[in-house]
Motif scaffolding. Sequence first.
Motif, PDB file in Angstrom:
ATOM      1  N   ALA A 127       0.819  -1.219   0.000  1.00 61.86           N
ATOM      2  CA  ALA A 127       0.000   0.000   0.000  1.00 61.86           C
ATOM      3  C   ALA A 127       0.850   1.265   0.000  1.00 61.86           C
ATOM      4  O   ALA A 127       0.400   2.318  -0.445  1.00 61.86           O
ATOM      5  N   ALA A 128       2.071   1.159   0.459  1.00 62.77           N
ATOM      6  CA  ALA A 128       2.955   2.326   0.542  1.00 62.77           C
ATOM      7  C   ALA A 128       3.697   2.600  -0.774  1.00 62.77           C
ATOM      8  O   ALA A 128       4.405   3.599  -0.880  1.00 62.77           O
ATOM      9  N   ARG A 129       3.547   1.735  -1.762  1.00 64.17           N
ATOM     10  CA  ARG A 129       4.225   1.935  -3.055  1.00 64.17           C
ATOM     11  C   ARG A 129       3.634   3.147  -3.769  1.00 64.17           C
ATOM     12  O   ARG A 129       2.500   3.543  -3.523  1.00 64.17           O
ATOM     13  N   ARG A 130       4.414   3.713  -4.683  1.00 69.51           N
ATOM     14  CA  ARG A 130       4.016   4.973  -5.322  1.00 69.51           C
ATOM     15  C   ARG A 130       2.987   4.815  -6.433  1.00 69.51           C
ATOM     16  O   ARG A 130       2.063   5.600  -6.543  1.00 69.51           O
ATOM     17  N   THR A 131       3.173   3.845  -7.291  1.00 71.04           N
ATOM     18  CA  THR A 131       2.262   3.717  -8.433  1.00 71.04           C
ATOM     19  C   THR A 131       1.367   2.493  -8.275  1.00 71.04           C
ATOM     20  O   THR A 131       1.708   1.555  -7.543  1.00 71.04           O
ATOM     21  N   THR A 132       0.262   2.518  -8.982  1.00 70.26           N
ATOM     22  CA  THR A 132      -0.664   1.380  -8.934  1.00 70.26           C
ATOM     23  C   THR A 132       0.024   0.100  -9.399  1.00 70.26           C
ATOM     24  O   THR A 132      -0.136  -0.958  -8.778  1.00 70.26           O
ATOM     25  N   ALA A 133       0.803   0.197 -10.460  1.00 72.40           N
ATOM     26  CA  ALA A 133       1.500  -1.002 -10.966  1.00 72.40           C
ATOM     27  C   ALA A 133       2.480  -1.540  -9.927  1.00 72.40           C
ATOM     28  O   ALA A 133       2.587  -2.756  -9.752  1.00 72.40           O
ATOM     29  N   GLU A 134       3.191  -0.662  -9.233  1.00 74.42           N
ATOM     30  CA  GLU A 134       4.114  -1.117  -8.176  1.00 74.42           C
ATOM     31  C   GLU A 134       3.341  -1.784  -7.042  1.00 74.42           C
ATOM     32  O   GLU A 134       3.775  -2.803  -6.503  1.00 74.42           O
ATOM     33  N   VAL A 135       2.212  -1.193  -6.666  1.00 70.16           N
ATOM     34  CA  VAL A 135       1.370  -1.775  -5.616  1.00 70.16           C
ATOM     35  C   VAL A 135       0.926  -3.175  -6.047  1.00 70.16           C
ATOM     36  O   VAL A 135       1.048  -4.144  -5.290  1.00 70.16           O
ATOM     37  N   GLN A 136       0.417  -3.278  -7.266  1.00 74.30           N
ATOM     38  CA  GLN A 136      -0.077  -4.561  -7.752  1.00 74.30           C
ATOM     39  C   GLN A 136       1.023  -5.618  -7.797  1.00 74.30           C
ATOM     40  O   GLN A 136       0.824  -6.749  -7.349  1.00 74.30           O
ATOM     41  N   ARG A 137       2.179  -5.251  -8.334  1.00 75.63           N
ATOM     42  CA  ARG A 137       3.288  -6.214  -8.402  1.00 75.63           C
ATOM     43  C   ARG A 137       3.726  -6.649  -7.001  1.00 75.63           C
ATOM     44  O   ARG A 137       4.009  -7.824  -6.775  1.00 75.63           O
ATOM     45  N   HIS A 138       3.767  -5.699  -6.075  1.00 76.96           N
ATOM     46  CA  HIS A 138       4.192  -6.033  -4.706  1.00 76.96           C
ATOM     47  C   HIS A 138       3.162  -6.937  -4.020  1.00 76.96           C
ATOM     48  O   HIS A 138       3.540  -7.884  -3.324  1.00 76.96           O
ATOM     49  N   VAL A 139       1.882  -6.646  -4.209  1.00 78.00           N
ATOM     50  CA  VAL A 139       0.850  -7.513  -3.624  1.00 78.00           C
ATOM     51  C   VAL A 139       1.001  -8.932  -4.167  1.00 78.00           C
ATOM     52  O   VAL A 139       1.037  -9.895  -3.403  1.00 78.00           O
ATOM     53  N   GLU A 145      -8.533  -5.191  -2.959  1.00 82.87           N
ATOM     54  CA  GLU A 145      -8.759  -3.745  -3.079  1.00 82.87           C
ATOM     55  C   GLU A 145      -7.531  -3.049  -3.681  1.00 82.87           C
ATOM     56  O   GLU A 145      -7.652  -2.206  -4.565  1.00 82.87           O
ATOM     57  N   LEU A 146      -6.353  -3.426  -3.207  1.00 81.60           N
ATOM     58  CA  LEU A 146      -5.122  -2.833  -3.740  1.00 81.60           C
ATOM     59  C   LEU A 146      -4.882  -3.253  -5.187  1.00 81.60           C
ATOM     60  O   LEU A 146      -4.421  -2.457  -6.001  1.00 81.60           O
ATOM     61  N   LEU A 147      -5.183  -4.505  -5.500  1.00 78.69           N
ATOM     62  CA  LEU A 147      -5.006  -4.977  -6.875  1.00 78.69           C
ATOM     63  C   LEU A 147      -5.961  -4.258  -7.839  1.00 78.69           C
ATOM     64  O   LEU A 147      -5.632  -4.053  -9.004  1.00 78.69           O
ATOM     65  N   ALA A 148      -7.123  -3.878  -7.352  1.00 76.83           N
ATOM     66  CA  ALA A 148      -8.105  -3.190  -8.193  1.00 76.83           C
ATOM     67  C   ALA A 148      -7.675  -1.763  -8.526  1.00 76.83           C
ATOM     68  O   ALA A 148      -8.094  -1.215  -9.541  1.00 76.83           O
ATOM     69  N   GLY A 149      -6.836  -1.180  -7.684  1.00 78.48           N
ATOM     70  CA  GLY A 149      -6.383   0.181  -7.924  1.00 78.48           C
ATOM     71  C   GLY A 149      -7.401   1.202  -7.451  1.00 78.48           C
ATOM     72  O   GLY A 149      -8.478   0.859  -6.975  1.00 78.48           O
ATOM     73  N   PRO A 150      -7.053   2.478  -7.608  1.00 80.38           N
ATOM     74  CA  PRO A 150      -7.951   3.542  -7.138  1.00 80.38           C
ATOM     75  C   PRO A 150      -9.195   3.654  -8.035  1.00 80.38           C
ATOM     76  O   PRO A 150      -9.096   3.546  -9.259  1.00 80.38           O
ATOM     77  N   ASP A 151     -10.332   3.852  -7.428  1.00 79.58           N
ATOM     78  CA  ASP A 151     -11.606   4.067  -8.128  1.00 79.58           C
ATOM     79  C   ASP A 151     -11.892   3.060  -9.247  1.00 79.58           C
ATOM     80  O   ASP A 151     -12.196   3.450 -10.386  1.00 79.58           O
ATOM     81  N   PRO A 152     -11.841   1.766  -8.953  1.00 87.02           N
ATOM     82  CA  PRO A 152     -12.092   0.787 -10.016  1.00 87.02           C
ATOM     83  C   PRO A 152     -13.586   0.683 -10.325  1.00 87.02           C
ATOM     84  O   PRO A 152     -14.427   0.915  -9.459  1.00 87.02           O
TER      85      PRO A 152
END
Length: 187
Positions: free
Chosen positions: A75-87, A132-139
């Motif tokens: 959740a602390a990653r900067r971009t949605t793609a970074e968040v998704q890859r980290h999850v 929720e994190l994999l879906a990204g903001p406002d999916p």
Amino acid sequence: MTRNETSDTRRRIIEAARELFTTQTYRAASMRDVAERVGISKPSLYHHFRSKGEILASLVRSPIEQLDATIQAAAARRTTAEVQRHVLSGCIDVMLAHRATMSLLLRDASVYGDETVDLVSRMASITNRAIELLAGPDPDWRGRVRAAQAFAAAADPISQLPDIPDDELRTELLRGASAILGLPVGP
């Protein structure tokens, strides 16, 4: 009994329980079975753990804490793609490191009962946060569906395909889950 002996006995109890729960199911394995596997009396077992649910909680505590920490770090990653890859990569790594325990949680319906409500609730909360994190903001609803599919694609085969080596399975899980999310798929 010294502190080291107590700690060693608890560790042996947890390992015996993991073996019994995964081979017989959680419900089918009894406290007597666990005590016999460890080579202690049933009253001695109750000295260490008050219930089978308490043994299960001790067994799954570490993987659940690691999954929670992975989700928080993602959740602390900067971009949605970074968040998704980290999850994805973090959850896969934790689940593979605790493959037998995760298989128990993912495939044994008898784990879900009155004495395990808190444990199951915590696992569901972590899973929901990961999705929720994999879906990204406002999916939109399609994005939420793909996020749930990606999480399932990353998690389910871990318990369904125990014969595949961890490193090979990890690679394919990441490829498949990433493809669902539209992330670049590595080699």
